[in-house]
Design an enzyme around this catalytic site. Structure first.
Site, PDB file in Angstrom:
ATOM      1  N   ASP A 151       0.820  -1.210   0.000  1.00 50.24           N
ATOM      2  CA  ASP A 151       0.000   0.000   0.000  1.00 50.24           C
ATOM      3  C   ASP A 151       0.854   1.259   0.000  1.00 50.24           C
ATOM      4  O   ASP A 151       1.968   1.261   0.503  1.00 50.24           O
ATOM      5  CB  ASP A 151      -0.886   0.042   1.251  1.00 50.24           C
ATOM      6  CG  ASP A 151      -1.985  -0.998   1.236  1.00 50.24           C
ATOM      7  OD1 ASP A 151      -2.006  -1.835   0.312  1.00 50.24           O
ATOM      8  OD2 ASP A 151      -2.813  -0.980   2.162  1.00 50.24           O
ATOM      9  N   HIS A 178       3.796  -2.192   3.218  1.00 46.31           N
ATOM     10  CA  HIS A 178       3.806  -0.826   2.708  1.00 46.31           C
ATOM     11  C   HIS A 178       5.107  -0.522   1.980  1.00 46.31           C
ATOM     12  O   HIS A 178       6.176  -0.930   2.431  1.00 46.31           O
ATOM     13  CB  HIS A 178       3.602   0.170   3.858  1.00 46.31           C
ATOM     14  CG  HIS A 178       2.332  -0.066   4.610  1.00 46.31           C
ATOM     15  ND1 HIS A 178       2.253  -0.926   5.683  1.00 46.31           N
ATOM     16  CD2 HIS A 178       1.088   0.421   4.419  1.00 46.31           C
ATOM     17  CE1 HIS A 178       0.999  -0.962   6.123  1.00 46.31           C
ATOM     18  NE2 HIS A 178       0.275  -0.148   5.379  1.00 46.31           N
TER      19      HIS A 178
END
Length: 301
Positions: free
Chosen positions: A115, A263
């Site tokens: 993400d 991430h």
């Protein structure tokens, strides 16, 4: 503990946004690029919106013919930390781990997902990945780092949307939610010439009101069942270390299935992601491969 983690991550979000940075899911950061390096604002979008440049953190709402807000259920808006105040019937994932029958939450092969990019740190990850994977990108980062976005595509990875600027969607009005999604889609369209099929809500914050809007865009909600909490490495949280993350990965390897939340918005999380990739190996899948579906709703030449 889940509620506390969400509150903490949103507080860090506020701090980083004030510093001119764009916050990643659950706390990691992705810096916004220089304006002169942006994806050019397309003429078709000017004709449609009467605007000439990409918005800042708060994108304007532009009505769309195919989005009917009267069909969205009237459910209470809520903010981080307010979970006890909302009904379980709202089916909040961030509060109660509630999922809809159409939500994608796992994969039959253990697979990484990322993400909050594209960001400068993403480049190091792209050089090390040994398989196709799925990136959920922020629209504001997409237009500020179009070259990195294109590098993701060139390497054959799948890209989904993660909203425009990483807002906590259940706290927004219906119109604000639409704006977060439509501008992220336009950013991907202008930069990568495609219409995304997969959507991951920032912070995993989604309920049936948000779902109803997301579905009108034709998007499939993608969540996760394995969380690295790698964002805590960015916040110097004593309750999470790299060693603990890698121990979890070794445990998950025994299950041989699941969707891992990671991430790529910060160097530190990317460093750990590379180690995770080395542990799991290349036998991983994209979200589309996990569910046997197409990569995008549409591609444009």
């Amino acid at each position: 503990m889940k509620i506390f983690n969400t509150i903490q991550s949103v507080l860090f979000a506020a701090f980083f946004l004030k510093q001119g940075n764009c916050l990643a899911s659950n706390g990691s950061t992705a810096l916004m690029g220089e304006v002169d390096m942006q994806t050019p604002f397309p003429e078709w979008l000017t004709e449609f919106t009467n605007l000439t440049q990409w918005p800042g953190i708060d994108p304007p709402y532009i009505p769309l013919d195919y989005i009917n807000l009267t069909e969205v259920p009237e459910l209470d808006r809520y903010y981080p930390g307010q979970c006890p105040k909302i009904s379980r019937e709202q089916c909040s994932f961030d509060c109660y781990n509630c999922i809809d029958v159409d939500d994608v939450t796992s994969c039959f092969k253990l697979s990484q997902t990322f993400d909050d990019g594209p960001a400068p740190a993403t480049e190091a990850l792209l050089k090390k990945l040994r398989q196709r994977t799925t990136f959920f990108v922020l629209g504001i980062n997409t237009v500020n780092y179009p070259d990195i976005y294109e590098h993701i595509l060139e390497r054959g990875h799948l890209i989904g949307t993660h909203t425009w600027s990483h807002e906590f969607l259940p706290s927004l009005s219906n119109e604000e939610i639409v704006a977060q999604i439509e501008w992220s889609i336009w950013a991907m369209n202008a930069t990568g010439k495609h219409f995304p099929k997969y959507f991951r809500p920032p912070y995993g914050a989604i309920d049936n009101r948000v779902r109803a809007i997301v579905k009108q865009f034709g998007l499939t909600v993608v969540l996760w069942d394995l969380d690295t909490f790698d964002w805590k490495l960015i916040t110097n949280d004593d309750f999470r270390t790299e060693e603990e993350i890698l121990m979890d990965i070794n445990t998950w390897k025994g299950k041989r299935k699941g969707l891992i939340l990671e991430h790529d918005g910060a160097r530190r999380t990317v460093e750990v992601a590379i180690k995770i990739n080395e542990l799991i190996g290349s036998d991983q899948l994209t979200i589309a491969e996990c569910i046997g579906d197409t990569d995008y709703i549409e591609r444009y030449d």
